[in-house]
Write a protein that holds these residues in place. Structure first.
Motif, PDB file in Angstrom:
ATOM      1  N   UNK A 316     -62.704 -53.029   1.901  1.00  0.00           N
ATOM      2  CA  UNK A 316     -62.027 -53.932   0.965  1.00  0.00           C
ATOM      3  C   UNK A 316     -62.793 -55.225   0.716  1.00  0.00           C
ATOM      4  N   UNK A 317     -63.472 -55.742   1.748  1.00  0.00           N
ATOM      5  CA  UNK A 317     -64.225 -56.988   1.557  1.00  0.00           C
ATOM      6  C   UNK A 317     -65.378 -56.781   0.588  1.00  0.00           C
ATOM      7  N   UNK A 318     -66.050 -55.656   0.693  1.00  0.00           N
ATOM      8  CA  UNK A 318     -67.154 -55.365  -0.218  1.00  0.00           C
ATOM      9  C   UNK A 318     -66.655 -55.136  -1.635  1.00  0.00           C
ATOM     10  N   UNK A 319     -65.578 -54.397  -1.786  1.00  0.00           N
ATOM     11  CA  UNK A 319     -65.049 -54.148  -3.127  1.00  0.00           C
ATOM     12  C   UNK A 319     -64.567 -55.440  -3.778  1.00  0.00           C
ATOM     13  N   UNK A 320     -63.971 -56.339  -2.983  1.00  0.00           N
ATOM     14  CA  UNK A 320     -63.527 -57.629  -3.526  1.00  0.00           C
ATOM     15  C   UNK A 320     -64.724 -58.463  -3.962  1.00  0.00           C
ATOM     16  N   UNK A 321     -65.782 -58.476  -3.141  1.00  0.00           N
ATOM     17  CA  UNK A 321     -66.983 -59.224  -3.504  1.00  0.00           C
ATOM     18  C   UNK A 321     -67.640 -58.630  -4.745  1.00  0.00           C
ATOM     19  N   UNK A 322     -67.666 -57.312  -4.833  1.00  0.00           N
ATOM     20  CA  UNK A 322     -68.265 -56.654  -5.989  1.00  0.00           C
ATOM     21  C   UNK A 322     -67.471 -56.969  -7.254  1.00  0.00           C
ATOM     22  N   UNK A 323     -66.159 -56.942  -7.134  1.00  0.00           N
ATOM     23  CA  UNK A 323     -65.320 -57.261  -8.299  1.00  0.00           C
ATOM     24  C   UNK A 323     -65.579 -58.695  -8.762  1.00  0.00           C
ATOM     25  N   UNK A 324     -65.737 -59.601  -7.812  1.00  0.00           N
ATOM     26  CA  UNK A 324     -65.997 -61.003  -8.153  1.00  0.00           C
ATOM     27  C   UNK A 324     -67.364 -61.171  -8.808  1.00  0.00           C
ATOM     28  N   UNK A 325     -68.375 -60.497  -8.257  1.00  0.00           N
ATOM     29  CA  UNK A 325     -69.725 -60.640  -8.795  1.00  0.00           C
ATOM     30  C   UNK A 325     -69.864 -59.995 -10.173  1.00  0.00           C
ATOM     31  N   UNK A 326     -69.166 -58.887 -10.401  1.00  0.00           N
ATOM     32  CA  UNK A 326     -69.233 -58.231 -11.709  1.00  0.00           C
ATOM     33  C   UNK A 326     -68.533 -59.040 -12.790  1.00  0.00           C
ATOM     34  N   UNK A 327     -67.470 -59.744 -12.417  1.00  0.00           N
ATOM     35  CA  UNK A 327     -66.740 -60.561 -13.373  1.00  0.00           C
ATOM     36  C   UNK A 327     -65.567 -59.828 -13.988  1.00  0.00           C
ATOM     37  N   UNK A 328     -64.664 -60.593 -14.549  1.00  0.00           N
ATOM     38  CA  UNK A 328     -63.411 -60.043 -15.069  1.00  0.00           C
ATOM     39  C   UNK A 328     -63.621 -59.108 -16.250  1.00  0.00           C
ATOM     40  N   UNK A 329     -64.746 -59.243 -16.952  1.00  0.00           N
ATOM     41  CA  UNK A 329     -64.971 -58.412 -18.141  1.00  0.00           C
ATOM     42  C   UNK A 329     -65.398 -56.987 -17.793  1.00  0.00           C
ATOM     43  N   UNK A 330     -65.732 -56.739 -16.519  1.00  0.00           N
ATOM     44  CA  UNK A 330     -66.185 -55.416 -16.100  1.00  0.00           C
ATOM     45  C   UNK A 330     -65.075 -54.742 -15.298  1.00  0.00           C
ATOM     46  N   UNK A 331     -64.675 -53.575 -15.740  1.00  0.00           N
ATOM     47  CA  UNK A 331     -63.635 -52.813 -15.049  1.00  0.00           C
ATOM     48  C   UNK A 331     -64.247 -52.040 -13.891  1.00  0.00           C
ATOM     49  N   UNK A 332     -63.717 -52.256 -12.685  1.00  0.00           N
ATOM     50  CA  UNK A 332     -64.221 -51.568 -11.494  1.00  0.00           C
ATOM     51  C   UNK A 332     -63.177 -50.583 -10.998  1.00  0.00           C
ATOM     52  N   UNK A 333     -63.551 -49.302 -10.982  1.00  0.00           N
ATOM     53  CA  UNK A 333     -62.683 -48.251 -10.451  1.00  0.00           C
ATOM     54  C   UNK A 333     -63.507 -47.369  -9.535  1.00  0.00           C
ATOM     55  N   UNK A 334     -62.865 -46.440  -8.855  1.00  0.00           N
ATOM     56  CA  UNK A 334     -63.604 -45.475  -8.057  1.00  0.00           C
ATOM     57  C   UNK A 334     -63.704 -44.169  -8.832  1.00  0.00           C
ATOM     58  N   UNK A 335     -64.564 -43.283  -8.353  1.00  0.00           N
ATOM     59  CA  UNK A 335     -64.751 -42.003  -9.025  1.00  0.00           C
ATOM     60  C   UNK A 335     -63.515 -41.120  -8.939  1.00  0.00           C
ATOM     61  N   UNK A 336     -62.548 -41.511  -8.109  1.00  0.00           N
ATOM     62  CA  UNK A 336     -61.278 -40.776  -8.079  1.00  0.00           C
ATOM     63  C   UNK A 336     -60.630 -40.747  -9.459  1.00  0.00           C
ATOM     64  N   UNK A 337     -60.906 -41.784 -10.263  1.00  0.00           N
ATOM     65  CA  UNK A 337     -60.349 -41.826 -11.617  1.00  0.00           C
ATOM     66  C   UNK A 337     -60.873 -40.683 -12.475  1.00  0.00           C
ATOM     67  N   UNK A 338     -62.030 -40.101 -12.091  1.00  0.00           N
ATOM     68  CA  UNK A 338     -62.585 -38.953 -12.806  1.00  0.00           C
ATOM     69  C   UNK A 338     -62.154 -37.631 -12.182  1.00  0.00           C
ATOM     70  N   UNK A 339     -61.428 -37.712 -11.075  1.00  0.00           N
ATOM     71  CA  UNK A 339     -61.034 -36.502 -10.365  1.00  0.00           C
ATOM     72  C   UNK A 339     -61.966 -36.138  -9.228  1.00  0.00           C
ATOM     73  N   UNK A 340     -63.003 -36.963  -8.995  1.00  0.00           N
ATOM     74  CA  UNK A 340     -63.939 -36.729  -7.903  1.00  0.00           C
ATOM     75  C   UNK A 340     -63.662 -37.725  -6.781  1.00  0.00           C
ATOM     76  N   UNK A 341     -63.211 -37.266  -5.616  1.00  0.00           N
ATOM     77  CA  UNK A 341     -62.955 -38.182  -4.504  1.00  0.00           C
ATOM     78  C   UNK A 341     -64.191 -39.014  -4.187  1.00  0.00           C
TER      79      UNK A 341
END
Length: 410
Positions: A316-341
């Motif tokens: 969670x700490x890495x994902x939070x940092x990544x979300x912050x560094x990418x910025x609000x304009x970039x949507x961050x999801x996992x590949x689970x959204x494509x059906x791939x765990x």
């Protein structure tokens, strides 16, 4: 039709493949089973599940001791090649039994990368251990392995090799999508608006984080579970600036790196230069390093969406940092959204690469690896029955769609 001309491949085929993967974290083997169906230029991947087993403690320690900056012998390499191959074989048998009801037709084994010979922006060689004969003998199935070597021989980086799979998955997504895998090393594929892909290793994913956890706890921890230490710490700016100054980050894509550069000795040298720091601050700084270098690598492409996978997504700490560094304009999801765990995405990708090789189809894009051209990847070890390769299709697949398994369809 000339009697010497092979008949054309059928427009619809279906193959059940087990993909085997152990990444740069070097801690476990993952097996993902998939039913792969081709309909014209579309591939449909139906995930059948994943099983995973850690390396036993003795093998894990022997592997860690042999990796850079450690020293090793040919005797050690022989033993590791055999024992890793046997570990892969045991898991392949289990995956066939538990996920495929004994119906698997092919195994695609990435093996365990132990050295990637990169120098001066070029890759001169690569070595993956895990002798495929053990897998073929245990399962009776043909095994495709050694995926990276052909791309390297053709002048490519040999990594990341999932660029073609990512392009097929991302095709049709709006904006500028990117697939990101955060294993020991972080790699990404970007699909630009005109459909041209770019792929590269951005730098360390979990490699330095895991090395720090082991070093700072005297081996009590082998990783920062759930990013708890990092969450308690504060980024140390001088250490971060020192790490960010590494020349690798300004190299142009395509590029690749590994534990040959980002290893425990590399980390200790950086820590010695800044003096003693609390463990949480070191982990917080390294977490920010991974997030910053990923975001910096993606930013020039104007990425609008990131679909992440790999062990780093469980931090969670890495994902939070990544979300912050990418910025609000970039949507961050996992590949689970494509059906791939997200934990199995790389293993599924190698299952697809194995399918492509079986059908005589290239598994690389020169835009992603820098090779002289597309290449059919890997070496094939026959199973117990005579090997009959299917005829290559006239048209290569362009898209990859993930479809859920139907009840009782295995």
């Amino acid at each position: 039709m000339n009697r010497h001309t092979p008949p054309p491949a059928p427009e619809s085929t279906r193959t059940t493949v087990i993909g085997l993967m152990s990444g740069t974290s070097c801690d476990a083997v993952d097996a993902a089973a998939a039913r792969i169906t081709r309909e014209g230029t579309e591939l449909r991947l139906t995930p059948l599940g994943m099983v995973s087993e850690p390396y036993d403690e003795e093998l894990r320690h022997a592997l860690a001791a042999a990796l850079p900056p450690g020293r090793t012998t040919l005797a050690d390499v022989c033993r590791l090649d055999t024992r890793i191959g046997q570990s892969f074989a045991r898991l392949a048998v289990r995956a066939d039994r538990e996920l495929c009801a004994g119906g698997a037709e092919l195994v695609a084994s990435h093996g365990q990368t132990v050295f990637h010979w990169a120098d001066g922006g070029r890759v001169h060689g690569t070595l993956q251990l895990g002798e495929p004969a053990w897998i073929a003998e245990a399962t009776g199935l043909p095994v495709i392995s050694g995926f990276r070597n052909r791309d390297v021989a053709a002048g490519g980086q040999g990594a990341p090799l999932v660029g073609l799979i990512d392009r097929m998955l991302l095709r049709g997504h709006p904006g500028v999508p990117a697939a990101l895998n955060v294993g020991g090393i972080a790699n990404a594929t970007v699909l630009t608006p005109d459909g041209t892909p770019a792929a590269f290793d951005s730098g360390p994913g979990n490699a330095l984080l895991d090395a720090a956890a082991r070093h700072l706890t005297a081996g009590r921890l082998d990783h920062d579970t759930d990013g708890r230490l990092a969450a308690r710490g504060t980024v140390h700016r001088p250490l971060l600036d020192r790490l960010l100054a590494d020349p690798y980050y300004v190299l142009p894509a395509p590029k690749t790196t590994g534990r040959e550069l980002f290893h425990s000795g590399y980390l200790r040298t950086a820590l010695d230069a800044v003096g003693p720091l609390p463990a949480p601050d070191v982990l917080a700084t390294l977490t920010r390093l991974t997030a910053r270098t990923v975001a910096d690598a993606l930013r020039p492409y104007g990425v609008t969406e990131v679909l992440a996978s790999g062990g780093g997504t469980r931090n969670p700490a890495l994902m939070a940092a990544l979300r912050q560094e990418l910025g609000a304009a970039v949507r961050l999801r996992t590949s689970d959204a494509l059906g791939l765990p997200s934990a199995a995405k790389e293993a599924y990708a190698f299952a697809v690469l194995g399918y492509l090789t079986l059908h005589g189809l290239p598994g690389t894009l020169p835009e992603c690896t820098g090779a002289a051209g597309p290449r059919v990847l890997g070496s094939l070890t026959p199973g117990r029955t005579p090997l009959r390769l299917p005829a290559p299709p006239e048209r290569a697949p362009r898209t990859l769609t993930v479809t859920p398994p139907s009840a009782g369809a295995r």
